[in-house]
Design a protein around this motif. Structure first.
Motif, PDB file in Angstrom:
ATOM      1  N   UNK A  56       0.853  -1.179   0.000  1.00  0.00           N
ATOM      2  CA  UNK A  56       0.000   0.000   0.000  1.00  0.00           C
ATOM      3  C   UNK A  56       0.894   1.235   0.000  1.00  0.00           C
ATOM      4  N   UNK A  57       0.515   2.251  -0.796  1.00  0.00           N
ATOM      5  CA  UNK A  57       1.301   3.479  -0.857  1.00  0.00           C
ATOM      6  C   UNK A  57       0.348   4.660  -1.003  1.00  0.00           C
ATOM      7  N   UNK A  58       0.537   5.674  -0.176  1.00  0.00           N
ATOM      8  CA  UNK A  58      -0.297   6.869  -0.268  1.00  0.00           C
ATOM      9  C   UNK A  58      -0.041   7.586  -1.577  1.00  0.00           C
ATOM     10  N   UNK A  59      -1.125   8.015  -2.218  1.00  0.00           N
ATOM     11  CA  UNK A  59      -1.003   8.796  -3.427  1.00  0.00           C
ATOM     12  C   UNK A  59      -0.875  10.278  -3.097  1.00  0.00           C
ATOM     13  N   UNK A  60      -1.027  11.126  -4.129  1.00  0.00           N
ATOM     14  CA  UNK A  60      -0.931  12.572  -3.902  1.00  0.00           C
ATOM     15  C   UNK A  60      -2.218  13.130  -3.310  1.00  0.00           C
ATOM     16  N   UNK A  61      -3.309  12.360  -3.380  1.00  0.00           N
ATOM     17  CA  UNK A  61      -4.555  12.756  -2.733  1.00  0.00           C
ATOM     18  C   UNK A  61      -5.335  13.827  -3.457  1.00  0.00           C
ATOM     19  N   UNK A  62      -5.035  14.087  -4.717  1.00  0.00           N
ATOM     20  CA  UNK A  62      -5.770  15.116  -5.450  1.00  0.00           C
ATOM     21  C   UNK A  62      -7.078  14.583  -6.040  1.00  0.00           C
ATOM     22  N   UNK A  63      -7.099  13.331  -6.434  1.00  0.00           N
ATOM     23  CA  UNK A  63      -8.319  12.722  -6.970  1.00  0.00           C
ATOM     24  C   UNK A  63      -8.871  11.730  -5.943  1.00  0.00           C
ATOM     25  N   UNK A  64     -10.205  11.672  -5.752  1.00  0.00           N
ATOM     26  CA  UNK A  64     -10.812  10.792  -4.739  1.00  0.00           C
ATOM     27  C   UNK A  64     -10.909   9.348  -5.228  1.00  0.00           C
ATOM     28  N   UNK A  65      -9.753   8.769  -5.485  1.00  0.00           N
ATOM     29  CA  UNK A  65      -9.702   7.455  -6.113  1.00  0.00           C
ATOM     30  C   UNK A  65      -8.740   6.533  -5.393  1.00  0.00           C
ATOM     31  N   UNK A  66      -8.981   5.232  -5.527  1.00  0.00           N
ATOM     32  CA  UNK A  66      -8.054   4.206  -5.061  1.00  0.00           C
ATOM     33  C   UNK A  66      -7.796   3.265  -6.230  1.00  0.00           C
ATOM     34  N   UNK A  67      -6.532   2.962  -6.475  1.00  0.00           N
ATOM     35  CA  UNK A  67      -6.164   2.037  -7.548  1.00  0.00           C
ATOM     36  C   UNK A  67      -5.604   0.761  -6.947  1.00  0.00           C
ATOM     37  N   UNK A  68      -5.993  -0.366  -7.506  1.00  0.00           N
ATOM     38  CA  UNK A  68      -5.536  -1.671  -7.040  1.00  0.00           C
ATOM     39  C   UNK A  68      -4.805  -2.363  -8.186  1.00  0.00           C
ATOM     40  N   UNK A  69      -3.517  -2.661  -7.969  1.00  0.00           N
ATOM     41  CA  UNK A  69      -2.719  -3.352  -8.978  1.00  0.00           C
ATOM     42  C   UNK A  69      -3.166  -4.809  -9.035  1.00  0.00           C
ATOM     43  N   UNK A  70      -3.417  -5.295 -10.251  1.00  0.00           N
ATOM     44  CA  UNK A  70      -3.908  -6.659 -10.442  1.00  0.00           C
ATOM     45  C   UNK A  70      -3.101  -7.372 -11.522  1.00  0.00           C
ATOM     46  N   UNK A  71      -3.206  -8.719 -11.523  1.00  0.00           N
ATOM     47  CA  UNK A  71      -2.538  -9.515 -12.547  1.00  0.00           C
ATOM     48  C   UNK A  71      -3.103  -9.253 -13.933  1.00  0.00           C
ATOM     49  N   UNK A  72      -4.403  -9.064 -14.010  1.00  0.00           N
ATOM     50  CA  UNK A  72      -5.053  -8.885 -15.307  1.00  0.00           C
ATOM     51  C   UNK A  72      -4.621  -7.573 -15.935  1.00  0.00           C
ATOM     52  N   UNK A  73      -4.224  -7.635 -17.201  1.00  0.00           N
ATOM     53  CA  UNK A  73      -3.750  -6.454 -17.907  1.00  0.00           C
ATOM     54  C   UNK A  73      -4.791  -6.004 -18.922  1.00  0.00           C
ATOM     55  N   UNK A  74      -5.110  -4.728 -18.890  1.00  0.00           N
ATOM     56  CA  UNK A  74      -6.033  -4.153 -19.863  1.00  0.00           C
ATOM     57  C   UNK A  74      -5.211  -3.593 -21.018  1.00  0.00           C
ATOM     58  N   UNK A  75      -5.440  -4.091 -22.220  1.00  0.00           N
ATOM     59  CA  UNK A  75      -4.766  -3.620 -23.427  1.00  0.00           C
ATOM     60  C   UNK A  75      -5.823  -3.458 -24.511  1.00  0.00           C
TER      61      UNK A  75
END
Length: 490
Positions: free
Chosen positions: A357-376
């Protein structure tokens, strides 16, 4: 008249193989043939999404464009994307198949298996196009890798390609690099070399006539061209070494756009258009003072969001970007940079490292989760509230979701009606969409927001096509095309 494959290999990395490959792709197309590019294995963080949803190196996408073709995964069946100092993600036939260290990747069993996939991709391509224009990787004389090489002379032999050695005279030592590269090859591979091309020559090329003869006598291989160094032709670069020549500071009287330099930055070609639109000044920086001078700050894509985000917190850039936003500067995040603008980035499977887990810059009200599945995928969309249909492409591992009660509009509306990205306000937005800035409506919107209402008629796609023609003309004049054709006519 049929043409057999032609291949360009190098004495070293950055000798200009990719650019020459692009030039010959265009030359053959101009001459009425149906060429297609091929590179068995590429290592790059600059990649591109093909129409069928695969991922290939950006250089092969550029070469396909020069051929007038849509890019396909058969043009680059193996792509390595470094994710740390020790490991790379392996993309096979457009799809990720895992991450490996160099030691793991170059094990005999792995390269034997990959070799079969490479050959099958080449044969599929060869059945549809002619000639195939192959590109090697790095140097052809890496003795320690010879038994495991799937990209250079082994590929030339398999393809039956007329092979040309490209040498960079600008870095010095051209006689030693050419002689060593040729003479370190075994005899059967040396016979594949049909000519040598001296690249990046500064000054009067006629002064190298004696040099050409010396190289022929030393190696037994003729020099078939001396390519003058050029600065006035634009061809997208794939290797991050190209960033060493880019601007690093702001200027007066233009809209200054600062792209934050990240350690694992990917797809820096997202910003090439800004170097050709006269309203903007593009520069790449990790200087706190230069970030503060920018009108627009962009956090770009990265192959390792968590690691690069940690570095931004430790060196003060994260705080500087937030402070710039609060002082009225515009902040944009693309792909990994979009994830960084959120509240936090989660990596529960530790795909990108040890941090979960790593804190972002906090400018956008979002959370991103790194996953195995790749979107291309390639995407068509409308930007903000504009009616213009835009084009871009997505390559990311992870999903981004809103967090908290506040809801903000998406940035883009895809053709299927779903939204993509997040627009906090006119000063801050993020998106997964690579190539978003290539769309005139987006640049006009940014320029107007920064006080320049002038609309540009600049068309980046048309500009690139003109540049391919200029490159083809530049190379055609510098090489012996009659000789080259004589080596590939079947």
């Amino acid at each position: 008249m049929s043409l057999r494959p032609i291949m360009f290999v190098g004495t070293c990395s950055d000798a200009g193989k990719s650019v020459l490959n692009t030039a010959f792709c265009r030359i053959f197309r101009q001459d009425g043939y149906r060429p297609a590019p091929f590179k068995a294995q590429n290592m790059s963080l600059n990649s591109y999404a093909t129409p069928e949803g695969g991922e290939i190196g950006r250089a092969q996408a550029v070469q396909a464009e020069a051929c007038g073709l849509l890019p396909h995964t058969d043009m680059n069946p193996v792509l390595l994307k470094p994710s740390s100092d020790q490991t790379s993600q392996v993309i096979l036939n457009g799809k990720p198949v895992g991450s490996m260290s160099a030691r793991e990747y170059f094990r005999t069993g792995n390269t034997r298996e990959l070799w079969g996939d490479v050959v099958r991709a080449f044969r599929r391509l060869e059945a549809r196009y002619e000639p195939i224009v192959l590109e090697g990787a790095g140097s052809i004389s890496e003795l320690n890798l010879r038994d495991r090489d799937i990209t250079n002379m082994r590929m030339a032999q398999e393809a039956g390609a007329a092979t040309y050695l490209v040498a960079d005279i600008d870095r010095g030592g051209v006689f030693g690099s050419v002689y060593g590269s040729v003479m370190l090859l075994p005899e059967d591979e040396r016979k594949l070399l049909k000519g040598i091309i001296i690249n990046k020559f500064r000054g009067d090329a006629s002064l190298f006539e004696d040099g050409k003869e010396l190289i022929r006598k030393l190696t037994g291989v003729p020099v078939v061209g001396v390519i003058p160094y050029f600065r006035d032709i634009f061809i997208e670069k794939e290797d991050s070494v190209a960033l060493e020549t880019r601007a690093t500071t702001a200027v007066e009287d233009k809209i200054n756009v600062a792209v934050v330099l990240l350690r694992r930055m990917s797809n820096f070609t997202d910003f090439d258009v800004l170097e050709h639109d006269k309203r903007f000044h593009l520069y790449f920086t990790d200087s706190l003072s230069e970030i503060q001078r920018a009108d627009i700050i962009i956090l770009p894509g990265t192959k390792n969001t968590v690691e690069d985000l940690q570095i931004l917190h430790s060196n003060g850039i994260a705080e500087a970007v937030v402070r710039a936003y609060r002082n009225g500067k515009r902040v944009i995040g693309i792909c990994g940079g979009y994830q960084m603008l959120g509240i936090r980035v989660e990596d529960p499977g530790r795909i990108e490292g040890r941090q979960e887990k790593m804190a972002g810059l906090g400018l956008l009200p979002l959370v991103s989760v790194i996953q195995d599945k790749k979107v291309v995928c390639q995407s068509r969309f409308r930007y903000k509230d504009y009616d213009d249909i835009c084009e871009g492409y997505q390559i990311h591992m992870g999903q981004t979701r809103p967090e908290g009660p506040a809801l903000f509009p998406g940035l883009n509306v895809l053709v299927d009606g779903t939204t993509e990205g997040c627009r906090l306000n006119d000063y801050c937005w993020g998106t997964y969409m690579h190539g978003i800035l290539d769309n005139p409506v987006v640049l006009n919107d940014l320029a107007a927001a920064c006080g320049n209402p002038e609309k540009s008629g600049f068309n980046f796609s048309e500009f690139k096509q003109q540049q391919y023609d200029l490159l083809a003309g530049h190379v055609r004049k510098a090489v012996d095309m009659d000789y080259i054709y004589s080596t590939i006519v079947v």
